[in-house]
Write a protein that holds these residues in place. Structure first.
Motif, short mmCIF file in Angstrom:
data_model
loop_
_atom_site.label_atom_id
_atom_site.label_comp_id
_atom_site.label_asym_id
_atom_site.label_seq_id
_atom_site.Cartn_x
_atom_site.Cartn_y
_atom_site.Cartn_z
N ASP A 20 4.45 0.13 1.74
CA ASP A 20 4.65 -1.29 1.49
C ASP A 20 5.74 -1.42 0.43
O ASP A 20 5.46 -1.55 -0.77
CB ASP A 20 3.33 -1.92 1.04
CG ASP A 20 3.45 -3.41 0.76
OD1 ASP A 20 4.56 -3.96 0.86
OD2 ASP A 20 2.41 -4.02 0.44
N ALA A 96 -3.70 2.99 -0.21
CA ALA A 96 -3.76 1.57 0.18
C ALA A 96 -2.38 0.93 0.23
O ALA A 96 -2.20 -0.11 0.89
CB ALA A 96 -4.66 0.80 -0.78
N ASN A 97 -1.39 1.51 -0.45
CA ASN A 97 -0.04 0.96 -0.44
C ASN A 97 0.77 1.43 0.76
O ASN A 97 1.96 1.11 0.87
CB ASN A 97 0.69 1.30 -1.74
CG ASN A 97 0.13 0.55 -2.92
OD1 ASN A 97 -0.42 -0.54 -2.76
ND2 ASN A 97 0.24 1.11 -4.12
N CYS A 99 0.67 0.57 4.21
CA CYS A 99 0.02 -0.38 5.11
C CYS A 99 0.99 -1.08 6.05
O CYS A 99 0.60 -2.00 6.77
CB CYS A 99 -0.76 -1.41 4.31
SG CYS A 99 0.23 -2.30 3.09
N ARG A 106 -0.65 0.34 17.80
CA ARG A 106 -2.01 0.41 18.36
C ARG A 106 -1.98 0.58 19.88
O ARG A 106 -2.72 1.39 20.43
CB ARG A 106 -2.80 -0.84 17.97
CG ARG A 106 -4.22 -0.85 18.57
CD ARG A 106 -5.05 -2.03 18.08
NE ARG A 106 -6.33 -2.07 18.78
CZ ARG A 106 -7.37 -1.32 18.46
NH1 ARG A 106 -7.29 -0.48 17.43
NH2 ARG A 106 -8.50 -1.39 19.15
N LYS A 127 -9.26 8.27 0.93
CA LYS A 127 -9.49 6.89 1.38
C LYS A 127 -8.67 6.54 2.61
O LYS A 127 -8.55 5.36 2.96
CB LYS A 127 -9.17 5.91 0.25
CG LYS A 127 -10.02 6.14 -1.00
CD LYS A 127 -9.59 5.23 -2.13
CE LYS A 127 -10.43 5.50 -3.39
NZ LYS A 127 -9.97 4.68 -4.54
N ASP A 130 -10.28 4.40 5.39
CA ASP A 130 -10.38 2.98 5.06
C ASP A 130 -9.05 2.27 5.31
O ASP A 130 -9.02 1.13 5.79
CB ASP A 130 -10.79 2.79 3.60
CG ASP A 130 -12.19 3.30 3.30
OD1 ASP A 130 -13.00 3.39 4.25
OD2 ASP A 130 -12.47 3.61 2.13
N VAL A 131 -7.95 2.93 4.96
CA VAL A 131 -6.63 2.34 5.17
C VAL A 131 -6.36 2.15 6.67
O VAL A 131 -5.90 1.09 7.11
CB VAL A 131 -5.53 3.22 4.54
CG1 VAL A 131 -4.15 2.68 4.87
CG2 VAL A 131 -5.72 3.28 3.02
N GLU A 133 -8.55 1.79 8.95
CA GLU A 133 -9.44 0.72 9.39
C GLU A 133 -8.82 -0.64 9.09
O GLU A 133 -8.79 -1.54 9.95
CB GLU A 133 -10.80 0.85 8.70
CG GLU A 133 -11.82 -0.20 9.09
CD GLU A 133 -12.34 0.00 10.50
OE1 GLU A 133 -12.63 -1.02 11.14
OE2 GLU A 133 -12.45 1.15 10.95
N ARG A 134 -8.32 -0.82 7.87
CA ARG A 134 -7.72 -2.11 7.50
C ARG A 134 -6.49 -2.42 8.34
O ARG A 134 -6.18 -3.59 8.59
CB ARG A 134 -7.36 -2.12 6.01
CG ARG A 134 -8.55 -2.24 5.09
CD ARG A 134 -8.13 -2.67 3.70
NE ARG A 134 -7.24 -1.71 3.07
CZ ARG A 134 -7.66 -0.65 2.38
NH1 ARG A 134 -8.96 -0.41 2.23
NH2 ARG A 134 -6.78 0.17 1.83
N CYS A 135 -5.78 -1.38 8.75
CA CYS A 135 -4.57 -1.56 9.55
C CYS A 135 -4.87 -1.68 11.04
O CYS A 135 -3.96 -1.84 11.85
CB CYS A 135 -3.59 -0.42 9.30
SG CYS A 135 -2.90 -0.43 7.62
N GLY A 136 -6.15 -1.58 11.40
CA GLY A 136 -6.56 -1.84 12.77
C GLY A 136 -6.37 -0.72 13.75
O GLY A 136 -6.33 -0.97 14.97
#
Length: 222
Positions: A20, A96-97, A99, A106, A127, A130-131, A133-136
């Protein structure tokens, strides 16, 4: 001839997800400095070549890539500020950065997943699931192997061995896709896997190594 593929594994950073830059480079914009994507890629090419040389000489993983990257970037911008370099470095190392996702990621993964089981092998901070997952896109993968969880970092063979065991496939029937020659390509092939470089910046364009610049190109090649 390569063995028939039974599974494909992916790196995450600079392969599935990208930094990001808007968030990470905010401290530079506060100084009215706005490096372009072209500058970013030019420094990425330079840094990868330097890093490959260092890692092949030392034979072990380290965390100098982004130190080298931001040292080069700030030098090119005419900034000499170690504290600023460290702020940029620390922000980039937070999973997390990472993203930013390319359009169609996808959908391409879903098509590939109908042909092969897919997995992830990432040097991360524990993590990365989790990242994703947040990005789909987490559900596109049967296994997500994070160095922060398993305790081994690429290019150590143990992280690749853990991944192929988790998918119940042999290394020679597995393909690894990642963006750094010394970490991803050499690490995977040393563990007996097939490998291809995901080379958006064009670092390895003249190398003669197997490489792609998009997931769509990868899809056509496997």
């Amino acid at each position: 001839m390569p063995a028939p593929l039974k599974a494909i594994f992916f790196d995450v950073g600079n392969t599935l997800l990208f930094p990001d830059r808007e968030h990470i480079l905010a401290p530079l914009r506060q100084r009215n400095l706005n490096p372009s994507l072209e500058q970013w890629h030019a420094i990425e090419r330079k840094t990868k070549k330097a890093f490959d040389g260092i890692l092949q000489h030392d034979g072990k993983a380290d965390h100098s890539f982004w130190y080298l990257f931001y040292s080069s970037l700030l030098s090119e911008l005419g900034v000499h500020d170690d504290a600023l370099r460290d702020v940029l470095l620390n922000a980039t190392r937070v999973s997390a950065n990472w993203c930013e996702i390319r359009p169609g990621t996808r959908e391409t993964l879903q098509r590939l997943g109908r042909r092969y089981p897919l997995g992830v092998i990432s040097n991360a901070d524990g993590k990365i699931a989790d990242v994703l997952e947040r990005c789909g896109i987490a559900d596109c993968f049967k296994e997500i192997i994070d160095s922060g969880v398993v305790g081994y970092e690429k290019p150590h063979p143990a992280i690749f061995e853990t991944a192929v065991r988790s998918m119940n496939v042999s290394p020679e029937q597995s393909l690894y896709v990642g963006d750094v020659y010394s970490v991803d390509y050499l690490g995977a092939t040393a563990a007996g896997m097939q490998a291809i470089l995901f080379d958006v910046a064009g670092t390895y364009r003249e190398s003669g190594l197997p490489r792609v610049e998009s997931l769509e190109e990868l899809e056509k090649s496997v």
